[in-house]
Design a protein around this motif. Structure first.
Motif, PDB file in Angstrom:
ATOM      1  N   VAL A 132       2.290  -2.509 -79.242  1.00  0.00           N
ATOM      2  CA  VAL A 132       3.400  -3.157 -79.943  1.00  0.00           C
ATOM      3  C   VAL A 132       2.875  -3.957 -81.136  1.00  0.00           C
ATOM      4  CG1 VAL A 132       5.243  -4.869 -79.727  1.00  0.00           C
ATOM      5  CG2 VAL A 132       4.825  -3.240 -77.868  1.00  0.00           C
ATOM      6  N   ALA A 133       1.775  -4.701 -80.920  1.00  0.00           N
ATOM      7  CA  ALA A 133       1.210  -5.505 -82.012  1.00  0.00           C
ATOM      8  C   ALA A 133       0.696  -4.621 -83.140  1.00  0.00           C
ATOM      9  CB  ALA A 133       0.075  -6.377 -81.472  1.00  0.00           C
ATOM     10  N   THR A 175      -1.750 -12.740 -82.329  1.00  0.00           N
ATOM     11  CA  THR A 175      -2.324 -13.863 -81.595  1.00  0.00           C
ATOM     12  C   THR A 175      -2.399 -13.550 -80.113  1.00  0.00           C
ATOM     13  OG1 THR A 175      -2.115 -16.238 -81.123  1.00  0.00           O
ATOM     14  CG2 THR A 175      -0.075 -15.001 -81.366  1.00  0.00           C
ATOM     15  N   GLY A 176      -3.425 -14.085 -79.472  1.00  0.00           N
ATOM     16  CA  GLY A 176      -3.604 -13.868 -78.041  1.00  0.00           C
ATOM     17  C   GLY A 176      -4.774 -14.666 -77.535  1.00  0.00           C
ATOM     18  N   GLY A 177      -4.781 -14.923 -76.255  1.00  0.00           N
ATOM     19  CA  GLY A 177      -5.853 -15.682 -75.633  1.00  0.00           C
ATOM     20  C   GLY A 177      -7.104 -14.850 -75.444  1.00  0.00           C
ATOM     21  N   LYS A 182      -7.796  -8.472 -79.095  1.00  0.00           N
ATOM     22  CA  LYS A 182      -7.436  -8.560 -80.523  1.00  0.00           C
ATOM     23  C   LYS A 182      -8.264  -7.590 -81.360  1.00  0.00           C
ATOM     24  CE  LYS A 182      -8.043 -13.096 -80.396  1.00  0.00           C
ATOM     25  NZ  LYS A 182      -7.986 -13.412 -78.956  1.00  0.00           N
ATOM     26  N   THR A 183      -9.573  -7.507 -81.076  1.00  0.00           N
ATOM     27  CA  THR A 183     -10.428  -6.607 -81.855  1.00  0.00           C
ATOM     28  C   THR A 183     -10.088  -5.155 -81.580  1.00  0.00           C
ATOM     29  OG1 THR A 183     -12.220  -8.239 -81.803  1.00  0.00           O
ATOM     30  CG2 THR A 183     -12.805  -5.982 -82.374  1.00  0.00           C
ATOM     31  N   HIS A 240       2.374 -11.095 -80.170  1.00  0.00           N
ATOM     32  CA  HIS A 240       1.625 -11.770 -79.115  1.00  0.00           C
ATOM     33  C   HIS A 240       1.008 -10.741 -78.165  1.00  0.00           C
ATOM     34  CE1 HIS A 240       3.104 -15.901 -79.906  1.00  0.00           C
ATOM     35  NE2 HIS A 240       4.157 -15.265 -80.391  1.00  0.00           N
ATOM     36  N   LEU A 241      -0.298 -10.896 -77.926  1.00  0.00           N
ATOM     37  CA  LEU A 241      -0.974 -10.112 -76.894  1.00  0.00           C
ATOM     38  C   LEU A 241      -0.932 -10.925 -75.608  1.00  0.00           C
ATOM     39  CD1 LEU A 241      -4.038  -8.820 -78.952  1.00  0.00           C
ATOM     40  CD2 LEU A 241      -1.836  -7.702 -78.558  1.00  0.00           C
ATOM     41  N   ARG A 242      -0.343 -10.376 -74.567  1.00  0.00           N
ATOM     42  CA  ARG A 242       0.030 -11.184 -73.405  1.00  0.00           C
ATOM     43  C   ARG A 242      -0.794 -10.909 -72.161  1.00  0.00           C
ATOM     44  NH1 ARG A 242       6.481 -11.710 -74.286  1.00  0.00           N
ATOM     45  NH2 ARG A 242       6.496 -11.256 -76.502  1.00  0.00           N
ATOM     46  N   VAL A 243      -1.661  -9.901 -72.173  1.00  0.00           N
ATOM     47  CA  VAL A 243      -2.409  -9.524 -70.971  1.00  0.00           C
ATOM     48  C   VAL A 243      -3.899  -9.672 -71.236  1.00  0.00           C
ATOM     49  CG1 VAL A 243      -2.905  -7.691 -69.306  1.00  0.00           C
ATOM     50  CG2 VAL A 243      -0.601  -7.906 -70.291  1.00  0.00           C
TER      51      VAL A 243
END
Length: 645
Positions: A196-197, A210-212, A217-218, A387-390
């Motif tokens: 989705v991102a 953005t994500g934890g 992300k990479t 948002h990356l959520r997992v």
């Protein structure tokens, strides 16, 4: 000084007020630069009014002084502007006018540009207005330069969001579903937020992903670049990060990921620092509004570390049709300098979702049902933040991920409970005698953490092996000065290694700062040497001489004489700020006995998320509770401008 004499001779600031300011200076509540700026502002306003036979009253002079000193003070704290609704210091509470009265006074000042129209274009802010040192806008007072930075970023973002891209959705869907194969599985597949991102970024000229920790992300950006290249094989791409260390880590990650995607050979295998990307020199930046960067797409990692002035310079250097993708964790510490740009862009702390029309388009391309996360259209940024959520790093048996979530939610009691429930977490409390800094539990933990590293140094393992061992464990601290600051902690660790014989003695004598195994961190970029702020080096024997070993951007080892190094410091302990952009197997966070304002939820969260295998903390319960409860609040007008309904 002449300004001081003028102020005193004209009694613009009375003796009682001057005494208050002197006392605040001596206690460190104000800085000399804050006072000098305020004096110059009042002096200039006095002169302009004298020319027009408009006397400046003592009350108005005092108020203007407070406002000008306040702007400088909060800028030093990282805030872009001074909200006029409340006094920046409790000592000024009784002197601070009501916001309405203060706005009227400041709007009439000759030294202040009053911007009444929030839709004013950057090019209209010129001439006499631009020359005024302060700017008043929507109840906030700025140094004019920072107002221009903020509005420049806002205007560039709006320009990109309003400049729609022509995208063949069917072709993009084929690329996305090939790169993210999970999107083809089952009747109602679990949403792949990476897909989705990536799709969001392919559809727009500006996107924040953005994500934890461990959310990919990479991986996401590598695959989305592959998708973009499938649509435009000639796409020119630049990868960048705020620091040399972050750029090197981005390079390493991208090199690993690009070998696993189509068009990977067209994805760059080198990352720039932002200064190098923009061509910084003492004369300024090579690339700017009048000379754009020669790239179609720019990707910036670790965007939480980018301050407002640098973000403004970056946007100004982009051509109007260049795509910008920012990567980062919105909950991490903000930049050292002014601004919290990534948090403002994401409206951190508030949940948002793409609008219904954009969500439906994402659903058609990815194959996922996004109805549950769609919302009405209410802000220009809501489609631009993905948002990356997992987390793919921490499984259900890992406490690090749960601890980070509890701290991020401000739940200090739950966080303390988690320490006792997971094997990868541990907490210890300061004792009354801890302050004596003898060989106490925290030092025993340091000995255990660095034992493999020290053994590798003693056995003269290869420099690559020694550096790898060093990255297995890291001591983090919150502050620079004081009993548990980075300087004293490093001194104690060095003394500990010397007294226990864990590291060999210096061959140059006992007074030498250099000894085998000394770890140092570069603190200033040196482009000639290719060393950057945050780079870690280790003193090792090399061809019969002592050299400091660094890992180059291509993975090779470099060996430099200690005398050639740019400014540096010992790095067995480092501040949490300096650790941003790094990861370590095991992290040991040492917080002081007493809470200090720098210890915040964001700082503790950032420290926790540097750890991959285990996290341990030494603190006091009051310090821990106050830190988790304290959020960094940096005033700016950017968040309101982007997210106001």
């Amino acid at each position: 000084m002449q300004t001081q004499k003028l102020l005193l001779n004209t009694t613009l600031l009375n003796t009682e007020f001057s005494t208050l300011i002197d006392a605040m200076l001596s206690r460190g509540r104000l800085r000399s630069i804050d006072v000098q700026l305020a004096k110059q502002i009042v002096d200039y306003e006095f002169q302009r009014r004298e020319e027009r036979a408009q006397p400046l009253t003592q009350t108005d002079a005092t108020t203007l002084f407070l406002a000008a000193a306040g702007v400088s003070l909060v800028l030093g704290r990282g805030q872009v502007c001074l909200p006029l609704a409340r006094s920046p210091l409790p000592e000024w509470q009784n002197l601070w006018p009501k916001p309405v009265d203060l706005n009227v006074l400041l709007a009439d000042c000759h030294v202040i540009a009053h911007i009444a129209d929030q839709n004013i274009d950057e090019k209209d802010y010129t001439g006499a207005e631009e020359q005024r040192p302060l700017t008043l806008f929507q109840g906030n007072l700025y140094l004019s330069r920072y107002y221009r930075y903020e509005r420049g970023v806002f205007n560039h973002i709006q320009q990109r969001l309003n400049n729609a891209l022509l995208v063949n959705d069917d072709e993009l869907a084929t690329a996305i579903r090939t790169l993210f194969p999970s999107s083809d599985g089952g009747d109602t597949p679990v949403v792949d937020w990476q897909a989705v991102a990536a799709t969001s970024a392919c559809l727009q000229r500006f996107t924040v992903i953005t994500g934890g920790p461990g959310t990919g992300k990479t991986t996401t950006v590598t695959r989305l670049l592959s998708a973009l290249l499938s649509q435009n094989p000639n796409l020119s791409i630049a990868l960048a990060a705020p620091t040399g260390k972050a750029a090197a880590r981005m390079t390493e990650s991208i090199r690993y990921a690009r070998d696993r995607v189509a068009n990977g050979e067209r994805i760059p295998d080198e990352s720039f620092t932002l200064h190098r990307l923009l061509g910084w020199s003492p004369r300024g930046f090579k690339y700017h509004q009048g000379r754009s960067l020669p790239y179609d797409c720019v990707v910036v990692d670790e965007a939480s570390m980018v301050d407002l002035p640098m973000m403004s310079h970056l946007f100004s250097a982009l051509a109007a049709d260049t795509r910008l993708i920012l990567l980062g964790d919105q909950d991490q510490l903000a930049s050292v300098e002014a601004g919290s740009v990534l948090a403002d862009l994401c409206d951190a702390g508030v949940s948002h979702a793409p609008d219904i029309e954009f969500s439906q388009r994402l659903s058609r391309i990815t194959g996922f049902d996004l109805t549950a996360v769609a919302d009405r259209a209410y802000a220009s940024m809501q489609n631009a933040v993905a948002h990356l959520r997992v987390s793919h790093r921490f499984n259900k048996d890992s406490g690090i991920g749960r601890l980070a979530a509890a701290v991020n939610a401000g739940n200090s009691d739950e966080a303390v409970t988690l320490f006792g429930q997971y094997d990868d977490l541990a907490i210890a409390w300061h004792s009354a005698v801890e302050g004596q800094l003898r060989v106490l539990p925290w030092q025993q933990r340091v000995i255990a953490g660095y034992q493999d590293y020290c053994r590798a140094v003693r056995e003269q393992a290869s420099a690559a092996e020694i550096l790898q061992c060093f990255n297995n464990f890291q001591v983090l601290v919150a502050v620079r000065q004081g009993q548990f600051g980075v300087e004293e902690t490093n001194r104690q660790i060095e003394r500990l290694f010397k007294e226990t014989g864990m590291l060999p003695a210096s061959s140059s004598g006992s007074n030498s700062a250099w000894y085998p195994g000394r770890a140092v961190m570069i603190t200033r970029n040196d482009y000639d040497l290719g060393l950057f702020n945050g780079d870690i080096g280790i003193l090792v024997p090399y061809e019969g001489e002592d050299r400091v070993a660094f890992i180059a951007s291509d993975g090779a080892m470099r060996y430099l004489l200690p005398s050639r190094l740019p400014p540096h410091e010992t790095a067995f302990a480092m501040t949490v700020h300096k650790s941003q952009g790094s990861e370590f197997e095991h992290v040991y966070l040492i917080l002081p006995l007493e809470w200090q304002t720098v210890i915040s939820r964001e700082l503790i969260y950032t420290a926790i998320t540097r750890a991959k295998v285990s996290f341990q903390c030494l603190t006091s319960l009051p310090c821990w509770q106050s830190g988790v409860a304290t959020r960094v609040e940096r005033a700016s007008g950017l968040r309101q401008a982007l997210w106001s309904n």
